[in-house]
Design a protein around this motif. Sequence first.
Motif, mmCIF file in Angstrom:
data_model
loop_
_atom_site.group_PDB
_atom_site.id
_atom_site.type_symbol
_atom_site.label_atom_id
_atom_site.label_comp_id
_atom_site.label_asym_id
_atom_site.label_seq_id
_atom_site.Cartn_x
_atom_site.Cartn_y
_atom_site.Cartn_z
ATOM 1 N N THR A 1 -22.649 -4.574 30.419
ATOM 2 C CA THR A 1 -22.326 -5.900 29.902
ATOM 3 C C THR A 1 -23.235 -6.960 30.507
ATOM 4 O OG1 THR A 1 -20.010 -5.273 29.585
ATOM 5 C CG2 THR A 1 -20.493 -7.622 29.669
ATOM 6 N N ALA A 2 -23.576 -6.794 31.784
ATOM 7 C CA ALA A 2 -24.420 -7.773 32.462
ATOM 8 C C ALA A 2 -25.879 -7.667 32.034
ATOM 9 C CB ALA A 2 -24.317 -7.591 33.972
ATOM 10 N N LEU A 3 -26.330 -6.461 31.704
ATOM 11 C CA LEU A 3 -27.749 -6.225 31.418
ATOM 12 C C LEU A 3 -27.912 -5.549 30.058
ATOM 13 C CD1 LEU A 3 -28.671 -4.733 34.926
ATOM 14 C CD2 LEU A 3 -28.667 -7.141 34.255
ATOM 15 N N PRO A 4 -27.537 -6.223 28.981
ATOM 16 C CA PRO A 4 -27.536 -5.569 27.662
ATOM 17 C C PRO A 4 -28.923 -5.195 27.151
ATOM 18 C CG PRO A 4 -27.098 -7.923 27.448
ATOM 19 C CD PRO A 4 -27.033 -7.612 28.912
ATOM 20 N N VAL A 5 -29.933 -6.002 27.463
ATOM 21 C CA VAL A 5 -31.271 -5.678 26.975
ATOM 22 C C VAL A 5 -31.807 -4.436 27.679
ATOM 23 C CG1 VAL A 5 -33.633 -6.484 26.679
ATOM 24 C CG2 VAL A 5 -31.731 -8.085 26.389
ATOM 25 N N LEU A 6 -31.680 -4.404 28.999
ATOM 26 C CA LEU A 6 -32.131 -3.223 29.738
ATOM 27 C C LEU A 6 -31.392 -1.985 29.260
ATOM 28 C CD1 LEU A 6 -33.908 -2.071 31.984
ATOM 29 C CD2 LEU A 6 -32.032 -2.521 33.586
#
Length: 253
Positions: A47-52
């Motif tokens: 949720t915090a790093l959706p692109v990664l």
Amino acid sequence: MHFQQTQQAFIAHIKDPEQPLPAGIEERRMAVYRELFFSNVQSFVSTALPVLQSLYDETAWQQLIRKFFRAYPCSSPYFLHIARHFVDFLQQDYQLQPHDPVFMRELAHYEWAELYLATTLQTGEETAVRAEQIGTSTLQLSQLSMLLAYPYAVHQISTDYQPAQAGEMQYYLLYRNTADDVKFVLVNQQTAALLQILQQAPGSTLAQLVQQMQILMPTFNTAQLQQGASSILQDFARKGVVVSFQAEQNSLP
């Protein structure tokens, strides 16, 4: 002592299922705990790093989270803190693998920074400074802003754009506006230097900032630097990024 040993064995097995089961606890029950803890951590990081996360297939992403979950000693259960721990893990303890994007550390930090600004609580009120006051006021950067630099255009990265190697340094000013939306501005190296000076010396006046800029850019005369810095600071004052200096917010406890 028996309880503490059982507790440590429980934690070790939850973090690494290859560790022995705690004595007296059946596999079926431990499987429930393993899945619950790991799924929560994976959900927080995703949720915090959706692109990664979007750059990995499901198996590879789970393996990455498992390495973090197994190896890194998180000191807080909070969502935002777990995301920060994961970023620290990538920067300090993780060795990039051939299948990892070369920019994964920078992208992870940028995504965390956006989340941090979106969720951080402001301590105290900030006093806006009008554009016409820039030349006579003591200034500081808003608490709700961050100056960042990466050798990748991290704001453009997606499944369709993944740079294969580092390039020119990209300078970002992230900030949260009055509508509580996180925005970014790409700035050049000179603007980044000006903002960094202000970040390091809150309470500076325009004249003091120009004096410091003169040291960094001796090929520009004072009038040129004064005009450029004034224009930049006025623009950021309108955005709420540059505010009036608050001595009580910058004093040591």
